[in-house]
Design a protein around this motif. Structure first.
Motif, mmCIF file in Angstrom:
data_model
loop_
_atom_site.group_PDB
_atom_site.id
_atom_site.type_symbol
_atom_site.label_atom_id
_atom_site.label_comp_id
_atom_site.label_asym_id
_atom_site.label_seq_id
_atom_site.Cartn_x
_atom_site.Cartn_y
_atom_site.Cartn_z
ATOM 1 N N SER A 1 39.361 38.944 35.966
ATOM 2 C CA SER A 1 40.563 39.403 35.277
ATOM 3 C C SER A 1 40.280 39.605 33.792
ATOM 4 C CB SER A 1 41.685 38.378 35.450
ATOM 5 O OG SER A 1 41.260 37.122 34.951
ATOM 6 N N LYS A 2 39.460 38.708 33.237
ATOM 7 C CA LYS A 2 39.094 38.845 31.830
ATOM 8 C C LYS A 2 37.800 38.090 31.588
ATOM 9 C CE LYS A 2 42.395 35.194 30.557
ATOM 10 N NZ LYS A 2 43.515 34.814 29.664
ATOM 11 N N VAL A 3 37.274 38.291 30.395
ATOM 12 C CA VAL A 3 36.083 37.544 29.977
ATOM 13 C C VAL A 3 36.385 36.936 28.619
ATOM 14 C CG1 VAL A 3 35.009 39.645 29.002
ATOM 15 C CG2 VAL A 3 33.600 37.616 29.513
ATOM 16 N N LEU A 4 36.080 35.638 28.491
ATOM 17 C CA LEU A 4 36.248 34.928 27.229
ATOM 18 C C LEU A 4 34.856 34.686 26.648
ATOM 19 C CD1 LEU A 4 38.918 34.481 28.788
ATOM 20 C CD2 LEU A 4 39.035 32.212 27.776
ATOM 21 N N ASP B 1 31.257 23.830 29.322
ATOM 22 C CA ASP B 1 31.499 23.809 30.764
ATOM 23 C C ASP B 1 32.957 24.178 31.029
ATOM 24 O OD1 ASP B 1 33.051 21.572 30.282
ATOM 25 O OD2 ASP B 1 31.479 20.165 30.860
ATOM 26 N N PHE B 2 33.399 24.040 32.281
ATOM 27 C CA PHE B 2 34.717 24.571 32.634
ATOM 28 C C PHE B 2 35.855 23.835 31.931
ATOM 29 C CE2 PHE B 2 32.006 26.131 36.035
ATOM 30 C CZ PHE B 2 32.361 27.468 36.026
ATOM 31 N N SER B 3 35.708 22.518 31.748
ATOM 32 C CA SER B 3 36.796 21.796 31.083
ATOM 33 C C SER B 3 36.881 22.211 29.618
ATOM 34 C CB SER B 3 36.598 20.285 31.211
ATOM 35 O OG SER B 3 35.334 19.924 30.706
ATOM 36 N N ASP B 4 35.714 22.417 28.966
ATOM 37 C CA ASP B 4 35.722 22.881 27.573
ATOM 38 C C ASP B 4 36.348 24.261 27.477
ATOM 39 O OD1 ASP B 4 34.224 20.650 26.897
ATOM 40 O OD2 ASP B 4 32.329 21.696 27.174
ATOM 41 N N GLN C 1 35.976 31.063 39.358
ATOM 42 C CA GLN C 1 35.564 30.898 37.963
ATOM 43 C C GLN C 1 34.050 30.937 37.837
ATOM 44 O OE1 GLN C 1 37.413 27.430 36.119
ATOM 45 N NE2 GLN C 1 39.221 28.691 35.721
ATOM 46 N N LEU C 2 33.608 31.466 36.706
ATOM 47 C CA LEU C 2 32.166 31.609 36.494
ATOM 48 C C LEU C 2 31.888 31.479 35.000
ATOM 49 C CD1 LEU C 2 29.612 32.426 38.200
ATOM 50 C CD2 LEU C 2 30.158 34.787 37.652
ATOM 51 N N ILE C 3 30.820 30.767 34.665
ATOM 52 C CA ILE C 3 30.372 30.678 33.267
ATOM 53 C C ILE C 3 28.924 31.144 33.216
ATOM 54 C CG2 ILE C 3 29.631 29.065 31.449
ATOM 55 C CD1 ILE C 3 32.167 27.510 31.835
ATOM 56 N N LEU C 4 28.630 31.975 32.221
ATOM 57 C CA LEU C 4 27.262 32.432 32.004
ATOM 58 C C LEU C 4 26.896 32.120 30.557
ATOM 59 C CD1 LEU C 4 25.014 33.989 33.571
ATOM 60 C CD2 LEU C 4 25.842 36.056 32.430
ATOM 61 N N PHE D 1 32.828 33.267 29.764
ATOM 62 C CA PHE D 1 33.640 32.526 30.728
ATOM 63 C C PHE D 1 34.551 33.515 31.440
ATOM 64 C CE2 PHE D 1 37.698 29.820 31.157
ATOM 65 C CZ PHE D 1 37.374 29.420 32.450
ATOM 66 N N PHE D 2 34.407 33.567 32.768
ATOM 67 C CA PHE D 2 35.261 34.409 33.602
ATOM 68 C C PHE D 2 36.247 33.480 34.302
ATOM 69 C CE2 PHE D 2 31.077 36.400 33.255
ATOM 70 C CZ PHE D 2 31.404 37.660 32.782
ATOM 71 N N PRO D 3 37.507 33.416 33.840
ATOM 72 C CA PRO D 3 38.424 32.377 34.321
ATOM 73 C C PRO D 3 39.003 32.640 35.698
ATOM 74 C CG PRO D 3 39.484 33.712 32.632
ATOM 75 C CD PRO D 3 38.074 34.197 32.727
ATOM 76 N N ALA D 4 39.012 33.903 36.138
ATOM 77 C CA ALA D 4 39.637 34.214 37.429
ATOM 78 C C ALA D 4 39.214 35.601 37.874
ATOM 79 C CB ALA D 4 41.173 34.155 37.306
ATOM 80 N N SER D 5 39.294 35.818 39.187
ATOM 81 C CA SER D 5 39.070 37.160 39.706
ATOM 82 C C SER D 5 40.394 37.916 39.693
ATOM 83 C CB SER D 5 38.541 37.092 41.135
ATOM 84 O OG SER D 5 39.606 36.670 41.986
#
Length: 209
Positions: free
Chosen positions: A100-103, A112-115, A72-75, A152-156
């Motif tokens: 896999s996708k970008v939110l 952050d990740f929980s949000d 997971q990655l957030i920018l 937000f990139f939730p998964a590869s």
């Protein structure tokens, strides 16, 4: 590829002639409008600004950020003014390191990740594998007064980490303050308001109140 010479920055006078045939080119690329020092990456091996590159470096593969503890990655990307976003540009990968996708979250400065897991994104896209830059056209109405955007990139797509090479934005930008155009409009609007108040006094006693 010789016909691509005109992409070079020094011939700025040519830019307006090529408005229409350079979809990702200089005219509406928001690179200079990004507050690069304040770009933040969460769960990444670098700070974040590294992937905010100028247009001519969009295919460069030497510099990238990669997710750290998991995939997971957030920018978080702040702008220096108000942006009307048209599209997000991404170069990711390779292969199963592609997200896999970008939110996309509009104006969420501290996400952050929980949000990100709980909140409904403003828009989301599936990300395709490939070496090129993908252009993801957003719904402009939802990104019309943008001062920051969070990706937000939730998964590869299967790898242990997600890798991002380039993030760019297309759209238009306006200053938040000290813009002479706004002052002119305000003056006209006030004038119109005063006239309307004088002219309609006693005729219509504001039925909507």
């Amino acid at each position: 590829m010789s016909h691509h010479h005109h992409h070079d920055d020094h011939c700025g006078h040519e830019a307006h002639a090529h408005d229409h045939d350079e979809p990702g080119g200089h005219k509406d690329n928001l690179y200079v409008r990004i507050d690069r020092p304040n770009v933040v990456a969460l769960n990444a091996d670098k700070e974040g600004p590294e992937v905010i590159k100028p247009w001519d470096k969009r295919l460069d593969e030497e510099v990238f950020i990669e997710s750290d503890a998991d995939d997971q990655l957030i920018l978080r990307v702040p702008f220096t003014g108000s942006v009307k976003l048209r599209a997000v540009l991404l170069k990711t990968g390779p292969a199963d390191q592609t997200p896999s996708k970008v939110l996309l979250f509009a104006n969420e400065n501290n996400l952050d990740f929980s949000d990100a897991a709980d909140k409904k994104p403003t828009q989301e896209f599936a990300v395709a594998q490939g070496r090129e830059v993908g252009e993801y056209s957003v719904m402009p109405a939802k990104f019309s007064n943008l001062t920051s955007i969070t990706l937000f990139f939730p998964a590869s797509q299967g790898a242990d980490t997600t890798r991002i090479y380039y993030v760019g934005f297309l759209g238009s930008w306006s200053e938040r303050k000290e813009n002479p155009v706004i002052t002119v409009y305000e003056a006209q609007a006030n004038l119109a308001d005063h006239e309307k108040v004088r002219g309609t006094e006693g005729n219509f006693s504001a039925p909507q109140s």
